[in-house]
Design a protein around this motif. Structure first.
Motif: not given
Length: 297
Positions: A93, A96, A159, A163, A224, A228
């Protein structure tokens, strides 16, 4: 006879004159309209308001179930494997969020200049701002489901790009406001040397706006991370992908471990980015939070 080029003396206030009292009906009418709108929303929305009294007890039950997993020994079975698995998804995460922030920063940086009234023509400003408005109006979850997942398939790439595109609207708007707020005197000084338009932007506008813009990028990185975690629920990677499975299976102890990791990482990143933002904006000045802590000590 008045001399050419001179103005007649302005009429001064007459002794005894007082300013007119403001009309109270405008404020009263606005307050009444606001109250009526609030009452209509409360009445017409399909919500079971009577259940609000049950919320504290239900919340306490869920907290008790979730904290049970956090308070267990992480080195004992069966929690050892899950702690490592949840940590790996949390790192995904973070990756990402970081890639999404970089994509949003790269795309929003020129858009911020195009949307600033003091550096771009009005037609360009109008078109750019409408594009940024459209991007801001679409949630990252919709971007992932409708665009990124059909193109790139399931996984963290979809993803991260969702974002990134979702960050463009906010970063572009806030960046344009930062550019519009720069001090015009250095810009005029650079322009007075006969520099070209690009040089004026590079040496007059950019040095003033860049610290604030970078601080906005760091703040968006924090957002984010939280966004995420939601995208994983639709198969876009990250720790949200296991949260969906855990909620379906009602494994509350593992849900508590997962949420604990999300909260802990978010708080840690918030503290670090806050110090970095202060360092960027204030230069070598002392962090006021650290100063207060030293004074209390």
């Amino acid at each position: 006879m008045r001399t050419v080029g001179t103005r007649p003396p302005a009429a001064g206030p007459v002794d005894g004159d007082r300013p007119k009292r403001p009309n109270p009906w405008r404020q009263v009418t606005g307050s009444l309209v606001t109250a009526v709108v609030v009452v209509l929303c409360v009445v017409t929305v399909d919500a079971q308001w009577a259940r609000l009294s049950e919320a504290p007890g239900i919340l306490g039950d869920y907290l008790r179930l979730m904290t049970r997993g956090v308070l267990q020994n992480p080195m004992a079975d069966p929690y050892t494997d899950y702690w490592s698995k949840a940590f790996e998804y949390m790192v995904e995460s973070l990756q990402m969020a970081w890639i999404g922030t970089l994509v949003g920063a790269v795309l929003s940086f020129p858009a911020a200049f195009l949307a600033a009234r003091n550096v771009s023509p009005r037609p360009v400003v109008f078109v750019t701002r409408q594009v940024l408005n459209v991007i801001r109006a679409i949630p990252e979850l919709i971007l992932a489901i409708a665009i990124m997942l059909p193109i790139f398939g399931l996984g963290p790439l979809a993803g991260a790009l969702a974002l990134g595109v979702g960050s463009v609207g906010t970063l572009g708007k806030l960046g344009s406001e930062v550019i519009e707020a720069v001090d015009p005197r250095p810009v005029e000084a650079v322009a007075a040397t006969g520099a070209r338009r690009l040089h004026v932007l590079a040496w007059g506008v950019l040095p003033q706006a860049l610290p604030e813009i970078v601080a906005l990028w760091l703040y968006r990185f924090e957002i984010n991370i939280r966004a995420g975690a939601i995208l994983g629920a639709v198969g876009a990677g990250g720790i949200g992908s296991i949260l969906t499975q855990l909620f379906e299976a009602r494994l509350w102890d593992r849900i508590g471990i997962t949420l604990f990791l999300v909260i802990a990482v978010t708080v840690l990143v918030d503290q670090l980015s806050a110090r970095v933002r202060h360092r960027i904006i204030a230069g070598g000045g002392k962090d006021p939070v650290a100063g207060e802590a030293e004074a209390l000590a």
